[in-house]
Design a protein around this motif. Structure first.
Motif, PDB file in Angstrom:
ATOM      1  N   PRO A 146     -35.609 -28.642 -10.894  1.00 41.95           N
ATOM      2  CA  PRO A 146     -34.956 -27.501 -11.563  1.00 41.95           C
ATOM      3  C   PRO A 146     -35.936 -26.448 -12.065  1.00 41.95           C
ATOM      4  CG  PRO A 146     -33.962 -29.576 -12.264  1.00 41.95           C
ATOM      5  CD  PRO A 146     -35.164 -29.938 -11.431  1.00 41.95           C
ATOM      6  N   GLN A 147     -37.135 -26.850 -12.478  1.00 47.15           N
ATOM      7  CA  GLN A 147     -38.099 -25.884 -13.004  1.00 47.15           C
ATOM      8  C   GLN A 147     -38.564 -24.881 -11.959  1.00 47.15           C
ATOM      9  OE1 GLN A 147     -38.134 -29.098 -13.473  1.00 47.15           O
ATOM     10  NE2 GLN A 147     -38.516 -29.609 -15.628  1.00 47.15           N
ATOM     11  N   LEU A 148     -38.347 -25.180 -10.673  1.00 42.87           N
ATOM     12  CA  LEU A 148     -38.784 -24.279  -9.608  1.00 42.87           C
ATOM     13  C   LEU A 148     -37.654 -23.416  -9.062  1.00 42.87           C
ATOM     14  CD1 LEU A 148     -41.197 -26.636  -7.624  1.00 42.87           C
ATOM     15  CD2 LEU A 148     -41.781 -24.864  -9.294  1.00 42.87           C
ATOM     16  N   VAL A 149     -36.465 -23.567  -9.632  1.00 43.75           N
ATOM     17  CA  VAL A 149     -35.332 -22.741  -9.230  1.00 43.75           C
ATOM     18  C   VAL A 149     -35.345 -21.468 -10.071  1.00 43.75           C
ATOM     19  CG1 VAL A 149     -32.831 -22.571  -9.074  1.00 43.75           C
ATOM     20  CG2 VAL A 149     -33.976 -24.740  -8.571  1.00 43.75           C
ATOM     21  N   GLY A 150     -35.295 -20.321  -9.406  1.00 41.44           N
ATOM     22  CA  GLY A 150     -35.370 -19.086 -10.179  1.00 41.44           C
ATOM     23  C   GLY A 150     -34.749 -17.893  -9.484  1.00 41.44           C
ATOM     24  N   ARG A 151     -34.700 -16.801 -10.238  1.00 41.74           N
ATOM     25  CA  ARG A 151     -34.201 -15.510  -9.752  1.00 41.74           C
ATOM     26  C   ARG A 151     -35.048 -14.429 -10.374  1.00 41.74           C
ATOM     27  NH1 ARG A 151     -28.026 -14.194 -10.821  1.00 41.74           N
ATOM     28  NH2 ARG A 151     -27.847 -15.598  -9.024  1.00 41.74           N
ATOM     29  N   ASP A 152     -35.444 -13.447  -9.554  1.00 36.17           N
ATOM     30  CA  ASP A 152     -36.312 -12.398 -10.094  1.00 36.17           C
ATOM     31  C   ASP A 152     -36.065 -11.103  -9.340  1.00 36.17           C
ATOM     32  OD1 ASP A 152     -38.152 -11.257 -11.740  1.00 36.17           O
ATOM     33  OD2 ASP A 152     -39.910 -12.163 -10.815  1.00 36.17           O
ATOM     34  N   ILE A 153     -36.451 -10.001  -9.982  1.00 43.92           N
ATOM     35  CA  ILE A 153     -36.358  -8.674  -9.376  1.00 43.92           C
ATOM     36  C   ILE A 153     -37.767  -8.185  -9.056  1.00 43.92           C
ATOM     37  CG2 ILE A 153     -35.725  -6.266  -9.764  1.00 43.92           C
ATOM     38  CD1 ILE A 153     -33.431  -7.252 -11.491  1.00 43.92           C
ATOM     39  N   GLY A 154     -37.939  -7.693  -7.845  1.00 47.95           N
ATOM     40  CA  GLY A 154     -39.243  -7.222  -7.403  1.00 47.95           C
ATOM     41  C   GLY A 154     -39.147  -5.944  -6.601  1.00 47.95           C
ATOM     42  N   LEU A 155     -40.239  -5.616  -5.924  1.00 44.06           N
ATOM     43  CA  LEU A 155     -40.359  -4.393  -5.140  1.00 44.06           C
ATOM     44  C   LEU A 155     -40.191  -4.703  -3.659  1.00 44.06           C
ATOM     45  CD1 LEU A 155     -41.239  -1.330  -5.039  1.00 44.06           C
ATOM     46  CD2 LEU A 155     -43.575  -2.188  -4.727  1.00 44.06           C
TER      47      LEU A 155
END
Length: 207
Positions: A146-155
């Motif tokens: 679970p610690q490696l599950v993520g969502r992010d905004i980038g370029l």
């Protein structure tokens, strides 16, 4: 009598010249009407290949302590609007891309999908349209931990080339590069700076 003959000859030549001029004008108008315009709404599908890599660096920067890479298939869809003035074409496009790409470091982290909105500027010569774009993207990952599950905004930025096939249908190729700094601020003790390169074929329909 000679005057009458000359008059008839001049009239015939004038009539022929006028008919030829009208024919050339009609042909020119037809060719003008057949010129492709890139203005309008468009939708389409995407399919291709992507590579991904990341660097795990100490918080705040420094020498990477680990790296990882991966690759796989990409597919998705897009929708947008373009407006052409002369040879220049400006527009905006939103896309969704589904990834089947897993990092090959044993972590099991997979790029799940990518949403993006980009501004585009291009140059068109009739049915050929080359363009560049830049914008924002939101990426999602899955992982068994679970610690490696993520969502992010980038370029995201890149370039492409489209070619019209019919009056509404066009096809093209596109390159995209994604950058994410400290992806999702994951609680793993390091900053994960991730990047992706995506190469896709596109099939679009312009309304």
């Amino acid at each position: 009598m000679h005057i009458l003959k000359y008059g008839l000859l001049i009239a015939a030549l004038s009539s022929g010249s006028a008919a030829a001029a009208d024919s050339q004008s009609a042909l020119a108008d037809a060719n003008f009407d057949q010129r492709w315009s890139w203005s309008g709404f468009n939708v389409g599908v995407i399919a291709g290949y992507g590579t991904q890599s990341d660097e795990q660096v100490p918080p705040g920067g420094g020498t990477p302590v680990a790296t990882a890479e991966g690759d796989g298939d990409v597919y998705g869809a897009f929708i947008g609007y373009s407006h052409q003035v002369g040879n220049f074409v400006a527009g905006i496009e939103g896309s969704f891309q589904k990834y089947d790409t897993t990092f090959q470091d044993g972590s099991g982290v997979t790029i799940e999908d990518m949403w993006s909105v980009t501004a585009r500027l291009g140059y068109a010569i009739d049915r050929f349209h080359g363009y560049a774009f830049v914008g924002g993207a939101m990426g999602n990952t899955t992982a068994p931990i679970p610690q490696l599950v993520g969502r992010d905004i980038g370029l995201v930025y890149g370039a492409g080339l489209d070619v019209a096939i019919t009056n509404n249908l066009y096809a093209g190729v596109q390159y995209q590069h994604h950058d994410f700094d400290d992806f999702a601020d994951l609680p793993v003790g390091v900053d994960i700076n991730a990047s992706m390169n995506t190469y896709t074929f596109r099939l679009g329909y312009k309304f």
